[in-house]
Design an enzyme around this catalytic site. Structure first.
Site, PDB file in Angstrom:
ATOM      1  N   ASP A   1     -24.685  29.544  19.423  1.00 58.65           N
ATOM      2  CA  ASP A   1     -24.489  30.833  20.084  1.00 58.65           C
ATOM      3  C   ASP A   1     -25.519  31.808  19.523  1.00 58.65           C
ATOM      4  OD1 ASP A   1     -23.458  32.895  21.610  1.00 58.65           O
ATOM      5  OD2 ASP A   1     -21.387  32.588  20.978  1.00 58.65           O
TER       6      ASP A   1
ATOM      7  N   TYR B   1     -42.367  42.903  17.270  1.00 61.00           N
ATOM      8  CA  TYR B   1     -41.964  41.861  16.301  1.00 61.00           C
ATOM      9  C   TYR B   1     -42.154  42.375  14.865  1.00 61.00           C
ATOM     10  CZ  TYR B   1     -42.234  37.502  13.575  1.00 61.00           C
ATOM     11  OH  TYR B   1     -42.045  36.525  12.617  1.00 61.00           O
TER      12      TYR B   1
ATOM     13  N   ASN C   1     -48.544  31.806   6.910  1.00 60.22           N
ATOM     14  CA  ASN C   1     -48.554  30.807   8.000  1.00 60.22           C
ATOM     15  C   ASN C   1     -47.941  29.493   7.541  1.00 60.22           C
ATOM     16  OD1 ASN C   1     -50.740  32.885   8.568  1.00 60.22           O
ATOM     17  ND2 ASN C   1     -50.574  31.813  10.511  1.00 60.22           N
TER      18      ASN C   1
HETATM   19  N1  LIG Z   1     -43.297  29.849  10.821  1.00 61.87           N
HETATM   20  C1  LIG Z   1     -43.982  30.862  10.350  1.00 61.87           C
HETATM   21  O1  LIG Z   1     -45.173  30.723  10.035  1.00 61.87           O
HETATM   22  C2  LIG Z   1     -43.327  32.221  10.146  1.00 61.87           C
HETATM   23  C3  LIG Z   1     -44.129  33.276   9.678  1.00 61.87           C
HETATM   24  C4  LIG Z   1     -43.530  34.514   9.483  1.00 61.87           C
HETATM   25  C5  LIG Z   1     -42.177  34.708   9.687  1.00 61.87           C
HETATM   26  N2  LIG Z   1     -41.424  33.669  10.168  1.00 61.87           N
HETATM   27  C6  LIG Z   1     -39.989  33.918  10.391  1.00 61.87           C
HETATM   28  O2  LIG Z   1     -39.246  32.873   9.800  1.00 61.87           O
HETATM   29  C7  LIG Z   1     -38.065  32.617  10.566  1.00 61.87           C
HETATM   30  C8  LIG Z   1     -38.008  31.152  10.942  1.00 61.87           C
HETATM   31  O3  LIG Z   1     -39.155  30.838  11.725  1.00 61.87           O
HETATM   32  P1  LIG Z   1     -39.502  29.388  12.260  1.00 61.87           P
HETATM   33  O4  LIG Z   1     -40.961  29.202  12.126  1.00 61.87           O
HETATM   34  O5  LIG Z   1     -38.556  28.392  11.687  1.00 61.87           O
HETATM   35  O6  LIG Z   1     -39.254  29.626  13.823  1.00 61.87           O
HETATM   36  P2  LIG Z   1     -38.273  28.845  14.838  1.00 61.87           P
HETATM   37  O7  LIG Z   1     -38.487  29.479  16.166  1.00 61.87           O
HETATM   38  O8  LIG Z   1     -38.468  27.376  14.714  1.00 61.87           O
HETATM   39  O9  LIG Z   1     -36.845  29.227  14.244  1.00 61.87           O
HETATM   40  C9  LIG Z   1     -36.106  30.341  14.662  1.00 61.87           C
HETATM   41  C10 LIG Z   1     -34.743  29.827  15.110  1.00 61.87           C
HETATM   42  O10 LIG Z   1     -33.970  30.949  15.531  1.00 61.87           O
HETATM   43  C11 LIG Z   1     -33.270  30.552  16.714  1.00 61.87           C
HETATM   44  N3  LIG Z   1     -32.948  31.754  17.488  1.00 61.87           N
HETATM   45  C12 LIG Z   1     -33.778  32.535  18.227  1.00 61.87           C
HETATM   46  N4  LIG Z   1     -33.080  33.521  18.828  1.00 61.87           N
HETATM   47  C13 LIG Z   1     -31.768  33.340  18.444  1.00 61.87           C
HETATM   48  C14 LIG Z   1     -30.568  34.026  18.730  1.00 61.87           C
HETATM   49  N5  LIG Z   1     -30.532  35.095  19.543  1.00 61.87           N
HETATM   50  N6  LIG Z   1     -29.424  33.564  18.181  1.00 61.87           N
HETATM   51  C15 LIG Z   1     -29.412  32.471  17.370  1.00 61.87           C
HETATM   52  N7  LIG Z   1     -30.530  31.783  17.062  1.00 61.87           N
HETATM   53  C16 LIG Z   1     -31.696  32.217  17.589  1.00 61.87           C
HETATM   54  C17 LIG Z   1     -34.216  29.616  17.464  1.00 61.87           C
HETATM   55  O11 LIG Z   1     -33.529  28.763  18.376  1.00 61.87           O
HETATM   56  C18 LIG Z   1     -34.838  28.857  16.296  1.00 61.87           C
HETATM   57  O12 LIG Z   1     -34.102  27.683  16.011  1.00 61.87           O
HETATM   58  C19 LIG Z   1     -38.138  33.570  11.769  1.00 61.87           C
HETATM   59  O13 LIG Z   1     -37.369  34.704  11.457  1.00 61.87           O
HETATM   60  C20 LIG Z   1     -39.599  33.920  11.861  1.00 61.87           C
HETATM   61  O14 LIG Z   1     -39.792  35.177  12.469  1.00 61.87           O
HETATM   62  C21 LIG Z   1     -41.964  32.433  10.392  1.00 61.87           C
END
Ligand SMILES: NC(=O)c1ccc[n+]([C@@H]2O[C@H](COP(=O)([O-])OP(=O)(O)OC[C@H]3O[C@@H](n4cnc5c(N)ncnc54)[C@H](O)[C@@H]3O)[C@@H](O)[C@H]2O)c1
Length: 319
Positions: A56, A150, A179
């Site tokens: 959810d 964002y 990253n």
């Molecule tokens: N990967 C990177 O390089 C990076 C860099 C900076 C910040 N981040 C932050 O780290 C966190 C994890 O990123 P990630 O790379 O694993 O991305 P990802 O998109 O794989 O993971 C985010 C998860 O949140 C879930 N999600 C999105 N909207 C939702 C909602 N309304 N309710 C419930 N779940 C929801 C998605 O289904 C996904 O599984 C995020 O907050 C992202 O902004 C990631």
């Protein structure tokens, strides 16, 4: 590092969240996940039967109230977000609801119901630094310029999270990921990390030699690429260290690598030569970004993977 605890991971079916869940479940923790599967995938979870999975949105107050009344958490990792900068530009109200309002809702529910909490860790981003040019990016830069919905939502969530420690004594910390790359990163999203998109292009190139990789600009743009396993160590260090209460940490390696270097490393590891097409640089793309991780090092962090070692491990798991 964290064992025998009850842990909530929002976004727990996503790239970083599922890697964390898979790690914590092996250490005898009770893991609870909230994910709407908009980007995550239950197949990312190695042992989903042992995890309480709530499919959810984190914007659902009803769901959050239920989860917070069913459990007393020791740790909460708030990773759920619309992680696409472009989506936030396209649809700022929707992303604000997910990326900011849910954070505030979670903070308030913690304040009201979570008496045993040892730490809430919020995942912010290097995007908060925006086009502020000073390098390396340091947590104590007095000037930051979050440029997109964002980045603004990440920064304001981060401030709320940290202020809940100073105002109400809720144990919180925040991390600014640079990253992140590694297995389970979803290349289907055009906004996911460049390395997962690149690797996907190599997979296609193996079966179709006409496939090319498009680089915007001359490929000399640099980023601080950190392997996901180092991120899992950093998250646990930040969550368990008394020194990190109310503090924000860069999570990177402290090194910069160009896109051309990444392509050379992959060509070398895969014994392939991917054709690259260099296109006009995209407006607004930042040329260079890397972190200083001196603050994180003070908690005992030392990245285990350089880009070559991390990429090698990534390929072993997913190529
Ligand atoms: N990967 C990177 O390089 C990076 C860099 C900076 C910040 N981040 C932050 O780290 C966190 C994890 O990123 P990630 O790379 O694993 O991305 P990802 O998109 O794989 O993971 C985010 C998860 O949140 C879930 N999600 C999105 N909207 C939702 C909602 N309304 N309710 C419930 N779940 C929801 C998605 O289904 C996904 O599984 C995020 O907050 C992202 O902004 C990631």
């Amino acid at each position: 590092m964290i064992s025998n605890n009850t842990i909530l991971i929002t976004g727990g079916a996503g790239f970083i969240g599922s890697t964390l869940a898979n790690h914590l479940i092996k250490k005898e923790n009770k893991v609870v996940i909230i994910d709407d599967l908009s980007m995550g995938n239950l197949e990312n979870l190695d042992n989903s039967k042992k995890i309480d999975i709530n499919i959810d949105s984190i914007t659902s107050e009803t769901l959050l109230r239920k989860v917070f009344s069913d459990y007393q958490f020791d740790y909460i990792f708030h990773l759920g977000a619309i992680a696409s900068v472009a989506d936030s530009v396209e649809n700022p109200t929707k992303t604000h609801e997910v990326n900011f309002e849910s954070t505030l809702l979670i903070l308030e529910l913690i304040r009201k119901s979570q008496k045993n909490l040892k730490r809430l860790v919020f995942s912010s981003s290097a995007a908060v630094y925006g086009d502020e040019l000073t390098l390396p990016k340091s947590e104590d830069h007095s000037v930051i310029r979050p440029l997109t919905p964002y980045a603004v939502d990440k920064y304001s969530s981060e401030r709320y999270v940290l202020n809940y420690y100073s105002l109400y004594g809720i144990p919180t910390s925040a991390v600014r990921f640079f990253n992140v790359y590694g297995p389970k990163q979803n290349p289907a999203s055009p906004y996911s990390g460049v390395i997962s998109i690149l690797l996907n292009t190599y997979k296609k190139f193996k079966v179709d030699p006409t496939v090319k990789f498009n680089v915007f600009g001359d490929g000399e743009q640099t980023r601080d690429f950190i392997f996901v396993e180092d991120v899992i160590s950093a998250l646990q260090l930040v969550a368990t260290s008394p020194k990190s209460l109310g503090e924000v940490y860069n999570v990177g390696t402290g090194n910069s690598t160009s896109l051309n270097d990444i392509i050379n490393i992959l060509d070398n590891l895969l014994s392939l030569k991917i054709p690259v097409e260099y296109l006009k640089a995209r407006k607004g793309d930042i040329m260079h970004s890397f972190s200083t991780i001196e603050k994180l090092k003070q908690l005992g962090f030392s990245p285990e993977y350089d880009v070559y070692k991390g990429m090698k491990k990534y390929l072993e798991k997913e190529f």
